[in-house]
Design an enzyme around this catalytic site. Sequence first.
Site, PDB file in Angstrom:
ATOM      1  N   HIS A  85       0.821  -1.215   0.000  1.00  0.00           N
ATOM      2  CA  HIS A  85       0.000   0.000   0.000  1.00  0.00           C
ATOM      3  C   HIS A  85       0.859   1.272   0.000  1.00  0.00           C
ATOM      4  O   HIS A  85       0.363   2.343  -0.326  1.00  0.00           O
ATOM      5  CB  HIS A  85      -1.071  -0.017   1.102  1.00  0.00           C
ATOM      6  N   SER A  95       4.083   2.216   8.473  1.00  0.00           N
ATOM      7  CA  SER A  95       3.857   1.214   7.444  1.00  0.00           C
ATOM      8  C   SER A  95       5.125   1.019   6.648  1.00  0.00           C
ATOM      9  O   SER A  95       5.774   1.984   6.258  1.00  0.00           O
ATOM     10  CB  SER A  95       2.737   1.645   6.517  1.00  0.00           C
ATOM     11  N   ASP A 113       1.440  -7.685   2.416  1.00  0.00           N
ATOM     12  CA  ASP A 113       1.461  -6.259   2.077  1.00  0.00           C
ATOM     13  C   ASP A 113       2.894  -5.761   1.822  1.00  0.00           C
ATOM     14  O   ASP A 113       3.433  -4.977   2.586  1.00  0.00           O
ATOM     15  CB  ASP A 113       0.822  -5.486   3.244  1.00  0.00           C
TER      16      ASP A 113
HETATM   17  N1  ARG Z   1      -4.854   0.465   7.816  1.00  0.00           N
HETATM   18  C1  ARG Z   1      -3.555   0.525   7.222  1.00  0.00           C
HETATM   19  C2  ARG Z   1      -3.010   1.967   7.230  1.00  0.00           C
HETATM   20  O1  ARG Z   1      -3.593   2.816   7.836  1.00  0.00           O
HETATM   21  C3  ARG Z   1      -3.519  -0.075   5.871  1.00  0.00           C
HETATM   22  C4  ARG Z   1      -4.217   0.686   4.791  1.00  0.00           C
HETATM   23  C5  ARG Z   1      -4.112   0.064   3.438  1.00  0.00           C
HETATM   24  N2  ARG Z   1      -4.974  -1.105   3.283  1.00  0.00           N
HETATM   25  C6  ARG Z   1      -6.303  -1.046   2.989  1.00  0.00           C
HETATM   26  N3  ARG Z   1      -6.966  -2.154   2.887  1.00  0.00           N
HETATM   27  N4  ARG Z   1      -6.904   0.081   2.796  1.00  0.00           N
HETATM   28  O2  ARG Z   1      -2.310   2.461   6.395  1.00  0.00           O
HETATM   29  N1  ASP Z   2      -1.463   1.353   8.147  1.00  0.00           N
HETATM   30  C1  ASP Z   2      -0.678   2.413   8.754  1.00  0.00           C
HETATM   31  C2  ASP Z   2       0.293   3.054   7.758  1.00  0.00           C
HETATM   32  O1  ASP Z   2       0.083   2.988   6.584  1.00  0.00           O
HETATM   33  C3  ASP Z   2       0.017   1.925   9.974  1.00  0.00           C
HETATM   34  C4  ASP Z   2      -0.832   2.070  11.199  1.00  0.00           C
HETATM   35  O2  ASP Z   2      -1.595   3.057  11.281  1.00  0.00           O
HETATM   36  O3  ASP Z   2      -0.719   1.232  12.092  1.00  0.00           O
HETATM   37  O4  ASP Z   2       1.227   3.748   8.119  1.00  0.00           O
END
Ligand code: ARG
Ligand code: ASP
Length: 729
Positions: free
Chosen positions: A85, A652, A221
């Site tokens: 991502h 991330s 990921d």
């Molecule tokens: N929750 C994670 C973050 O805040 C991953 C986001 C990307 N993945 C998704 N399915 N949207 O970045």
């Molecule tokens: N998914 C988040 C990021 O992209 C990481 C988190 O918020 O734990 O940085």
Amino acid sequence: MIKNLLLSLLFVISGLPLFAGEGMWLPLLLSQLNEKEMQSMGMKMTAEDIYSINKSSLKDAIVHFGGGCTGEIISSTGLLLTNHHCGYSQIQSHSSLENNYVENGFWSKNRNEELSNPGLTATFIISMAEVTNDIMKGISENMTLAEKQSTIDKNIESIKKSYPRQPYQDIMVKAFYKGNQYYLFVTETYKDVRLVAAPPSSIGNFGVDSDNWVWPRHTCDFSLFRIYADENNHPAEYSPNNVPFKPRHFLPISLDGIKENDFTMIFGFPGRTNEYLPSESIRQITDLSDPAKVAIRTRALDIMHKYMQTDESTKIKYVTKAARISNGWKKWQGEMEGLKKTKAIEKKQKFEAEYNRLLKSNPALQAKYGGVLEELNHNTIEANKYVKISEYSVELLRVNIEILRNYSRLDAIVRVFENNGAAEAAKKIDELKAWAPGYFKDYVRAIDEDIFADLFKMYYHDIDTAYHFPRLDMLAPDQPGYTEKVKMLFDGSPLASQTQMDYFINQSTENVIKAIQNDGLYLFYKEMLDQYRAKVSPKVSHFEKLTEEGMEKYMAAQMAVFKDKRFYPDANSTLRITYGKVNGYSPRDAVKYEFQTWLDGVMEKYIPGNYEYDLPQKLIDLYQKKDFGPYAENGRIPVCFIASNHTTGGNSGSPAIDAYGNLIGLNFDRTWEGTMSDYNYDASICRNIMVDIRYVLFILDKYGDCKHLVDEMKLVHPRSAKKPKKAGK
Ligand code: ARG
Ligand code: ASP
């Protein structure tokens, strides 16, 4: 047992937390604040192995990736690992219908096939130093906030000029502890960062939105890049003559996996946290700001999903848009739940009572900081009046309604016309012309129109009439005929269809300006924006400034009152270390989560044809043949794991590192119950989620046929080695 008791006693006496895990620590203060504790938790390295300015250390393998994520170097040939991502926009920008790398993955077979990415950067931290005294020079108590800020800005500029650095290095200065301390960073930013490999989305984003922020997780990921440098190994713009970057350090990769209670650390660039807020600020988040944002996004997402379910092409157009809106929407719900569950407000109130007791017992501190906390809480309660209207305005103008969000482009044309004349405006119009096809390719008017109608009905009902504006009243959302009026607004907008855009844009500049100024939806947008700027944003900034000023004092006060407590600064996108242990947790009564997931679990979730849980046939075949290479543990492929590391957005892509300094995983998310760690880390339920590095290698080698890339890396077996091996040398 006795040893444990003694250790707990030591922690109680020294004020160290019993539950380690909380904290995003500064690399240069580790030996002073954390080394002992880290070693007591199982770490076999010294602070100097992690951060050193005299020799190569782990920090030389960590980069700030694209300014928002973290990446790590995993070979002597500049290979850089980060999340799927995090590399997504690069993967997407190289994709076409013929070469759909989002859908099929991208696997370069040699260096000539690696893809360059203009604008993408990777920044190393060469050294850091505290410069508080230099930055605070000339600051006095009786200065206004503006005077103070301008003195600080001047001091920052002057130290940036005078601090020793190489021509290819940069200097960055950042505020810590709410402006009570300043640190300077010498950085090197590489600008030739090429895409090397990425799995298909079905693997790299398996579980899409349903699994996002949730454990158990089964997502691989990751994406792989390579840094290129000039012939001196220094940063350079893209050139075919550049060569693979030779790092001062790279992370060896452990194939030995993890066990419960293993020490882990996360090294990266956490973006923003707010751990020292007073109780009323937490109440504002749980009772006002999160609920408002969630309510609006729930409506918008419901509408998007309704359309996405009925039509395949709509689904493709809206998957990324829905994901963007859903990421915050889902996080805030977990956050509210977690803050309530851990009784964060009561916890803060107890802390405040103790703070007040100690403050009152110390006349000098009382004289300096008396009333600071009360004033902060009081201001927050005052500011509460503006939270809902401010969240609604931002969500409606900038986030959920695409057509309104893009009216800023038309507005910019008018402003350029008024300020700089027709010739400049014509350039802006050309930009709009070039931008439009991309926008319309993925635009479904019916969805946007429904969202517009629904959200303004909500605004009309939920928001005080003091913030209703004439053109909204004219639409009369509570009267019959409302949807027809909305339809008419869209019918007249150049942003509603390519045909309307073509008709609008192919006239003289003067006529384009006139058309904008006569467009009903533009006038609606302007009226709302102008009202927001007149009645809402000045209040919001006023209270933000008071909070900022108050928090600077309250932070200093907390550190003075609890002078034996270790304080870590809130995240601010600078390099930090967080450490914890591999561990499951219990999210609610009678439920216990294990710490590791397996490829078997990926197969359990598999739903053929489903946009979140479909899988490529090749992965299923590898699974059935058990063609796992050297990456399995007792005949199974490990997929993801969790630990008590304190992380946030920006972490991330950060490496998960074992006791010896080897790479064991790749951080990418947090668990649902623990997303409130940005305000109230609680080791009982806060967990970060990592891909097991063995799953990454399995996908790269067996699925992507990229054994040649794995061969560039250094694989190690620290557990089976006779003597514990030190990392990387
Ligand atoms: N929750 C994670 C973050 O805040 C991953 C986001 C990307 N993945 C998704 N399915 N949207 O970045
Ligand atoms: N998914 C988040 C990021 O992209 C990481 C988190 O918020 O734990 O940085």
